[in-house]
Write a protein that holds these residues in place. Structure first.
Motif, short mmCIF file in Angstrom:
data_model
loop_
_atom_site.label_atom_id
_atom_site.label_comp_id
_atom_site.label_asym_id
_atom_site.label_seq_id
_atom_site.Cartn_x
_atom_site.Cartn_y
_atom_site.Cartn_z
N HIS A 97 31.82 50.93 -9.39
CA HIS A 97 31.51 49.50 -8.47
C HIS A 97 33.10 49.59 -9.18
O HIS A 97 33.47 48.07 -9.61
CB HIS A 97 30.48 48.35 -9.06
CG HIS A 97 29.05 49.23 -8.40
ND1 HIS A 97 28.97 49.63 -7.39
CD2 HIS A 97 28.00 49.19 -9.30
CE1 HIS A 97 27.17 49.27 -7.40
NE2 HIS A 97 26.95 49.58 -8.32
N GLY A 98 33.99 50.31 -9.81
CA GLY A 98 35.50 49.46 -10.15
C GLY A 98 34.61 49.94 -11.19
O GLY A 98 36.58 49.09 -11.89
N GLN A 130 39.29 59.03 -16.87
CA GLN A 130 38.11 59.02 -15.85
C GLN A 130 37.59 59.79 -15.07
O GLN A 130 38.63 60.68 -14.48
CB GLN A 130 37.93 57.80 -15.10
CG GLN A 130 39.65 57.63 -14.53
CD GLN A 130 39.51 56.07 -13.12
OE1 GLN A 130 39.85 55.33 -14.02
NE2 GLN A 130 38.85 56.12 -12.67
N VAL A 131 36.66 60.30 -14.29
CA VAL A 131 36.40 61.24 -13.05
C VAL A 131 35.91 59.26 -11.94
O VAL A 131 35.44 58.59 -12.49
CB VAL A 131 35.16 61.82 -13.24
CG1 VAL A 131 36.21 62.70 -13.96
CG2 VAL A 131 33.78 61.02 -14.01
N SER A 132 36.54 60.42 -10.19
CA SER A 132 35.85 59.05 -9.66
C SER A 132 34.89 60.39 -8.35
O SER A 132 35.36 61.62 -8.32
CB SER A 132 37.05 58.37 -8.79
OG SER A 132 38.10 57.61 -9.83
N ALA A 133 34.06 59.28 -7.74
CA ALA A 133 33.58 60.11 -6.63
C ALA A 133 34.41 60.29 -5.33
O ALA A 133 34.75 61.12 -4.30
CB ALA A 133 32.43 59.72 -5.77
N GLY A 134 35.37 58.60 -5.04
CA GLY A 134 36.29 58.96 -4.12
C GLY A 134 38.12 59.26 -4.19
O GLY A 134 38.57 60.35 -5.13
N ASN A 139 41.04 52.00 -12.50
CA ASN A 139 40.01 50.99 -13.09
C ASN A 139 39.34 51.57 -14.40
O ASN A 139 39.44 50.35 -14.94
CB ASN A 139 39.32 50.21 -11.71
CG ASN A 139 39.68 49.81 -10.09
OD1 ASN A 139 40.73 49.37 -11.25
ND2 ASN A 139 39.66 50.13 -9.62
N SER A 140 38.65 52.49 -14.50
CA SER A 140 38.15 52.68 -15.44
C SER A 140 39.14 53.13 -17.40
O SER A 140 38.62 52.63 -17.89
CB SER A 140 37.15 53.74 -15.60
OG SER A 140 36.29 53.38 -14.83
N VAL A 141 39.94 54.12 -16.60
CA VAL A 141 41.26 54.34 -17.17
C VAL A 141 41.95 53.08 -18.86
O VAL A 141 41.87 52.80 -19.18
CB VAL A 141 42.31 55.14 -17.42
CG1 VAL A 141 41.75 56.56 -17.52
CG2 VAL A 141 43.23 55.05 -16.07
N ASN A 142 41.91 52.23 -16.76
CA ASN A 142 42.75 51.24 -17.69
C ASN A 142 41.82 50.14 -18.58
O ASN A 142 42.77 49.01 -19.43
CB ASN A 142 42.54 49.63 -16.44
CG ASN A 142 44.07 50.24 -16.21
OD1 ASN A 142 45.25 51.12 -16.43
ND2 ASN A 142 44.15 49.75 -14.72
N THR A 143 40.96 49.95 -18.15
CA THR A 143 39.29 49.08 -18.94
C THR A 143 39.45 50.00 -20.75
O THR A 143 39.30 49.59 -21.45
CB THR A 143 37.95 49.36 -18.67
OG1 THR A 143 38.11 47.97 -17.18
CG2 THR A 143 37.22 48.10 -19.39
#
Length: 231
Positions: A97-98, A130-134, A139-143
């Motif tokens: 979810h971003g 981070q890993v992404s499905a798409g 977004n995750s690394v920024n957080t």
């Protein structure tokens, strides 16, 4: 990986290489085939090849923050002990979810800035991934960078984001050759360099006026030590 291009001791000349740099790796998914876990396993192999000692924390038994009184739970104690042991860390979260996952945030939330007079995160180096499905996202690394800064860690400049992670691993769970894998090697090399570079100065980098004042620990200057009166 082509060993002809790998620095097996990437931090040579930056500081003492012994004892081996100690790196804790955290991942953010409990799936049986967790791509964030597979990424940190690849990272651990690379770090060991580069002369580091590694530990991977399994968050499957970790309670939610404040779920157990005083956080008195074996998994919480284990996580904090690993953090105190470490000189550097790797955080890898899926993007859901971003954002980072609740599993990833729970692990960070169980790492206090100060714990029994010790600091589980302050002054340690950090690599974020981070890993992404798409498609590729950050977004995750920024957080994770925001969290690393809040935890007073030395977050290295490089980072990794693996898009469509389900396509990047074989049946045995090993990562296929790709530009994504090359970037992970880059990030691990940089983490080792920063960890060795920072390790002689870690205590000084987190020495703060506000904490010295709170603990009533005046700075002993050379003049004070010699018994001289300040002008």
């Amino acid at each position: 990986m082509d060993p002809r291009y790998l620095h097996e001791r990437p931090a040579t000349g930056l500081g003492p290489l012994a004892p081996a740099p100690r790196i804790l790796l955290l991942y953010g998914s409990l799936r049986e085939r967790s791509y964030s876990r597979l990424v940190v396993e690849e990272c651990a192999r690379l770090l060991q090849l580069m002369g580091c000692e590694t530990r991977i924390f399994d968050p499957s038994d970790l309670p939610l923050p404040d779920q157990v009184a005083s956080d008195d739970h074996p998994a919480v104690h284990e996580l904090r002990e690993h953090a105190l042991w470490s000189e550097g860390q790797v955080w890898c979260s899926p993007e859901r979810h971003g954002q980072i996952t609740g599993i990833m945030k729970t692990q960070v939330d169980h790492l206090p800035l100060a714990y029994k007079g010790l600091r589980p995160t302050q002054g340690r180096t950090l690599a974020v991934m981070q890993v992404s499905a798409g498609s590729q996202s950050f977004n995750s690394v920024n957080t994770l960078r925001i969290l690393g800064r809040w935890m007073r860690m030395v977050t290295i400049p490089n980072q990794s984001s693996v898009a469509k992670a389900y396509e990047e691993f074989d049946e045995a769970g090993r990562m296929k050759p790709s530009s994504y894998y090359d970037r992970i090697v880059d990030v691990m090399e940089e983490l080792v360099r920063f960890t060795v570079l920072v390790r002689p100065h870690a205590d000084q980098l987190v020495d703060r006026y506000s904490e010295r004042r709170e603990r009533d620990r005046p700075v002993a200057t050379p003049a004070d030590a010699a018994g001289l009166t300040r002008p």
